[in-house]
Structures are given as structure tokens and as C-alpha cells.
Scaffold this motif. Sequence first.
Motif, PDB file in Angstrom:
ATOM      1  N   SER A  78     -16.521   8.678  14.368  1.00 38.89           N
ATOM      2  CA  SER A  78     -15.528   9.579  14.969  1.00 38.89           C
ATOM      3  C   SER A  78     -14.644  10.207  13.890  1.00 38.89           C
ATOM      4  O   SER A  78     -14.002   9.509  13.119  1.00 38.89           O
ATOM      5  N   LEU A  79     -14.618  11.531  13.860  1.00 36.02           N
ATOM      6  CA  LEU A  79     -13.901  12.253  12.812  1.00 36.02           C
ATOM      7  C   LEU A  79     -12.433  12.445  13.183  1.00 36.02           C
ATOM      8  O   LEU A  79     -12.096  12.794  14.311  1.00 36.02           O
ATOM      9  N   ILE A  80     -11.567  12.214  12.195  1.00 39.14           N
ATOM     10  CA  ILE A  80     -10.131  12.411  12.370  1.00 39.14           C
ATOM     11  C   ILE A  80      -9.616  13.245  11.207  1.00 39.14           C
ATOM     12  O   ILE A  80     -10.294  13.416  10.188  1.00 39.14           O
ATOM     13  N   ASN A  81      -8.413  13.752  11.364  1.00 41.52           N
ATOM     14  CA  ASN A  81      -7.795  14.572  10.319  1.00 41.52           C
ATOM     15  C   ASN A  81      -6.792  13.760   9.518  1.00 41.52           C
ATOM     16  O   ASN A  81      -5.917  13.107  10.095  1.00 41.52           O
TER      17      ASN A  81
ATOM     18  N   PHE B  47     -19.524   2.235  22.227  1.00 43.54           N
ATOM     19  CA  PHE B  47     -18.529   1.353  22.837  1.00 43.54           C
ATOM     20  C   PHE B  47     -17.509   0.772  21.855  1.00 43.54           C
ATOM     21  O   PHE B  47     -16.537   0.157  22.268  1.00 43.54           O
ATOM     22  N   ASN B  48     -17.732   0.959  20.555  1.00 47.69           N
ATOM     23  CA  ASN B  48     -16.793   0.416  19.563  1.00 47.69           C
ATOM     24  C   ASN B  48     -16.818   1.288  18.313  1.00 47.69           C
ATOM     25  O   ASN B  48     -16.989   0.802  17.200  1.00 47.69           O
ATOM     26  N   ALA B  49     -16.649   2.577  18.510  1.00 50.21           N
ATOM     27  CA  ALA B  49     -16.794   3.524  17.402  1.00 50.21           C
ATOM     28  C   ALA B  49     -15.721   3.312  16.343  1.00 50.21           C
ATOM     29  O   ALA B  49     -14.584   2.960  16.654  1.00 50.21           O
ATOM     30  N   GLY B  50     -16.112   3.525  15.098  1.00 53.43           N
ATOM     31  CA  GLY B  50     -15.149   3.527  14.010  1.00 53.43           C
ATOM     32  C   GLY B  50     -14.606   4.932  13.816  1.00 53.43           C
ATOM     33  O   GLY B  50     -14.898   5.844  14.589  1.00 53.43           O
ATOM     34  N   LYS B  51     -13.797   5.095  12.792  1.00 45.54           N
ATOM     35  CA  LYS B  51     -13.224   6.406  12.495  1.00 45.54           C
ATOM     36  C   LYS B  51     -13.381   6.702  11.012  1.00 45.54           C
ATOM     37  O   LYS B  51     -13.441   5.793  10.189  1.00 45.54           O
ATOM     38  N   VAL B  52     -13.438   7.970  10.710  1.00 48.47           N
ATOM     39  CA  VAL B  52     -13.470   8.396   9.314  1.00 48.47           C
ATOM     40  C   VAL B  52     -12.803   9.759   9.222  1.00 48.47           C
ATOM     41  O   VAL B  52     -12.983  10.618  10.094  1.00 48.47           O
ATOM     42  N   SER B  53     -12.002   9.947   8.198  1.00 49.34           N
ATOM     43  CA  SER B  53     -11.327  11.230   8.038  1.00 49.34           C
ATOM     44  C   SER B  53     -12.308  12.274   7.501  1.00 49.34           C
ATOM     45  O   SER B  53     -13.228  11.964   6.738  1.00 49.34           O
ATOM     46  N   ARG B  54     -12.086  13.500   7.894  1.00 48.65           N
ATOM     47  CA  ARG B  54     -12.932  14.597   7.422  1.00 48.65           C
ATOM     48  C   ARG B  54     -12.861  14.735   5.904  1.00 48.65           C
ATOM     49  O   ARG B  54     -13.863  15.042   5.256  1.00 48.65           O
ATOM     50  N   ILE B  55     -11.680  14.492   5.347  1.00 46.89           N
ATOM     51  CA  ILE B  55     -11.561  14.628   3.897  1.00 46.89           C
ATOM     52  C   ILE B  55     -12.338  13.529   3.181  1.00 46.89           C
ATOM     53  O   ILE B  55     -12.869  13.748   2.081  1.00 46.89           O
ATOM     54  N   ASN B  56     -12.466  12.350   3.787  1.00 46.39           N
ATOM     55  CA  ASN B  56     -13.290  11.298   3.184  1.00 46.39           C
ATOM     56  C   ASN B  56     -14.765  11.665   3.235  1.00 46.39           C
ATOM     57  O   ASN B  56     -15.516  11.407   2.281  1.00 46.39           O
ATOM     58  N   VAL B  57     -15.189  12.255   4.348  1.00 46.66           N
ATOM     59  CA  VAL B  57     -16.583  12.707   4.445  1.00 46.66           C
ATOM     60  C   VAL B  57     -16.846  13.776   3.387  1.00 46.66           C
ATOM     61  O   VAL B  57     -17.879  13.752   2.692  1.00 46.66           O
ATOM     62  N   ALA B  58     -15.921  14.709   3.249  1.00 49.66           N
ATOM     63  CA  ALA B  58     -16.066  15.760   2.241  1.00 49.66           C
ATOM     64  C   ALA B  58     -16.115  15.179   0.835  1.00 49.66           C
ATOM     65  O   ALA B  58     -16.934  15.596  -0.001  1.00 49.66           O
ATOM     66  N   HIS B  59     -15.268  14.208   0.564  1.00 46.97           N
ATOM     67  CA  HIS B  59     -15.240  13.572  -0.756  1.00 46.97           C
ATOM     68  C   HIS B  59     -16.565  12.891  -1.050  1.00 46.97           C
ATOM     69  O   HIS B  59     -17.101  12.996  -2.167  1.00 46.97           O
ATOM     70  N   PHE B  60     -17.131  12.198  -0.061  1.00 46.32           N
ATOM     71  CA  PHE B  60     -18.411  11.517  -0.266  1.00 46.32           C
ATOM     72  C   PHE B  60     -19.532  12.522  -0.515  1.00 46.32           C
ATOM     73  O   PHE B  60     -20.358  12.330  -1.424  1.00 46.32           O
ATOM     74  N   MET B  61     -19.573  13.592   0.251  1.00 45.96           N
ATOM     75  CA  MET B  61     -20.637  14.578   0.062  1.00 45.96           C
ATOM     76  C   MET B  61     -20.516  15.254  -1.308  1.00 45.96           C
ATOM     77  O   MET B  61     -21.532  15.495  -1.981  1.00 45.96           O
ATOM     78  N   ALA B  62     -19.292  15.567  -1.722  1.00 43.13           N
ATOM     79  CA  ALA B  62     -19.103  16.144  -3.051  1.00 43.13           C
ATOM     80  C   ALA B  62     -19.493  15.159  -4.138  1.00 43.13           C
ATOM     81  O   ALA B  62     -20.086  15.536  -5.159  1.00 43.13           O
ATOM     82  N   SER B  63     -19.207  13.878  -3.908  1.00 41.25           N
ATOM     83  CA  SER B  63     -19.570  12.842  -4.890  1.00 41.25           C
ATOM     84  C   SER B  63     -21.081  12.691  -5.005  1.00 41.25           C
ATOM     85  O   SER B  63     -21.605  12.418  -6.092  1.00 41.25           O
ATOM     86  N   LEU B  64     -21.789  12.870  -3.895  1.00 41.13           N
ATOM     87  CA  LEU B  64     -23.257  12.824  -3.949  1.00 41.13           C
ATOM     88  C   LEU B  64     -23.801  13.888  -4.896  1.00 41.13           C
ATOM     89  O   LEU B  64     -24.767  13.654  -5.633  1.00 41.13           O
TER      90      LEU B  64
END
Length: 241
Positions: free
Chosen positions: A180-183, A202-219
Motif C-alpha cells: 500500500s502506497l503512502i506519501n 488482509f494485513n497489508a503493509g505500507k511503503v512510501s512512494r519516495i522509498n519506492v522511487a529511491h529503490f528503483m533509482a538505486s537499482l
Amino acid sequence: MTVLVVGASGATGSKLVEQLLIQNYKIKVIVRSLEKLPNSWKTHDNLQIIVASVLELSNTEIREIVSDCSAVISCLGHNLTFKGIYGHPRKLVTDATVKLCNAIKSNNQKGLTKYVLMNTTGNRNRDLHEPISFAEKCVIGLLRLLLPPHVDNEKAADYLRTQIGQNDDFIEWVAVRPDSLINETNVSNYTIYTSPTRSTIFNAGKVSRINVAHFMASLINDNNLWNKWKGQMPVIYSESY
């Protein structure tokens, strides 16, 4: 290195562009409108803005755009409106992935191009045994029937898994699966897993969009990180949730 980002005007795509600019990459973005873009992008020396719909560009135009790109990142998604969910194009993410990959391959260039697809934890990696409960299977079955974007995400990742595969001569890929994406404003600690560690339904976690962006840029930036995850569908969670 030049990186092409599609879906750059979206909530996550825009943060990805900012992360890549911090790392001094040359970037091309394909956007349907200049309206949502920051003014700083429009005058940035390292940023080329192409105003177009990816699916409406000709094959020749797409080939030219990707010809000097060492990486392509898709943050495309469907708008959360009735038209965005049920209107056309229903296979936006899949059709764009196929079109971009075909363009990369048709250029027949030496060296491998990195392709990163932003996907979802609602899509299982069928290369692995990722067990889910009967209740989850029922819910996901309903999602396939009622929400075309869910099927689109599945088919886009399946194309990379089955048509590009693990030993393509021109493309290596990673499909990043955020929960689940959060800001949030700043990059925080996050963890990457091979498969979901909690129930997506039923038990979704959360991740910030900026963290997703950081990971993709790091890849793109870190070859060791890329080699660890290429050909896989890593799941990302922010540690604080």
C-alpha cells in the motif's frame, strides 16, 4: 547513462525523476501533458520532456527515443477514476511494456538495457511458490473480474517473466512490488523481500512512494543491487509500518 521514465507525471514517477536527477542522470520522460510537471523540470539541462502518449507513438518514434537509453523505468498506472479504471486503454501497462521492450530489441544494440516495472504485491510471482489463503484467492479472483487494472499489472509482469525471461540478449528486468502506497516527504528505512511477508489483502503493509522511487533509482545506479534482483519481483515495505 540516459534513463527513460514513463509515467513520470504520476505520484511515484515524479519522485523517481527527482531521485535520478539527484544522481545526475540524463533523463527522458514521456508525459501526456506538461500541466502537472514542476517548472524546474522544464528548464533542467539533464531532463528531456517528450509530450506524447506512449501507446500513440509510432514504433519508429519509440525506437529513436530508447536508442540511447541504458535503462527504461515504467511507473505507468491507471487513474483511480471510473474512466481510468474501466475505460481504454485497459492494457496500458502491458501494452506499453511490450512496445518499449520491442523497441529496445529492434535497435539491436550491444549491451543489455535495464527495464524496471513498477508493479504491485497484489500480483504473485508465478516463478515462485507464493502461497495465499483460500480467502485471498477468492478476493483476487473478484479483482480480476471487477478491476481491469489488476489484470493489466499481472499481464505486464507475466510478459517480462515469460517473453523476456532470464536470458534475453538485450533486456534484463526487475518488477518492483510495493504494498500500500503512502506519501512521505523524505526517504526512510525500507526492506526488500523476495516475496510478500504479509497478507496483501488482509494485513497489508505500507511503503512510501519516495522509498519506492529511491529503490528503483538505486537499482539503476548500483550494479550489485541490480544483479541481486534482476529477473525477480522484489517486494518493498517501509520499516516504520
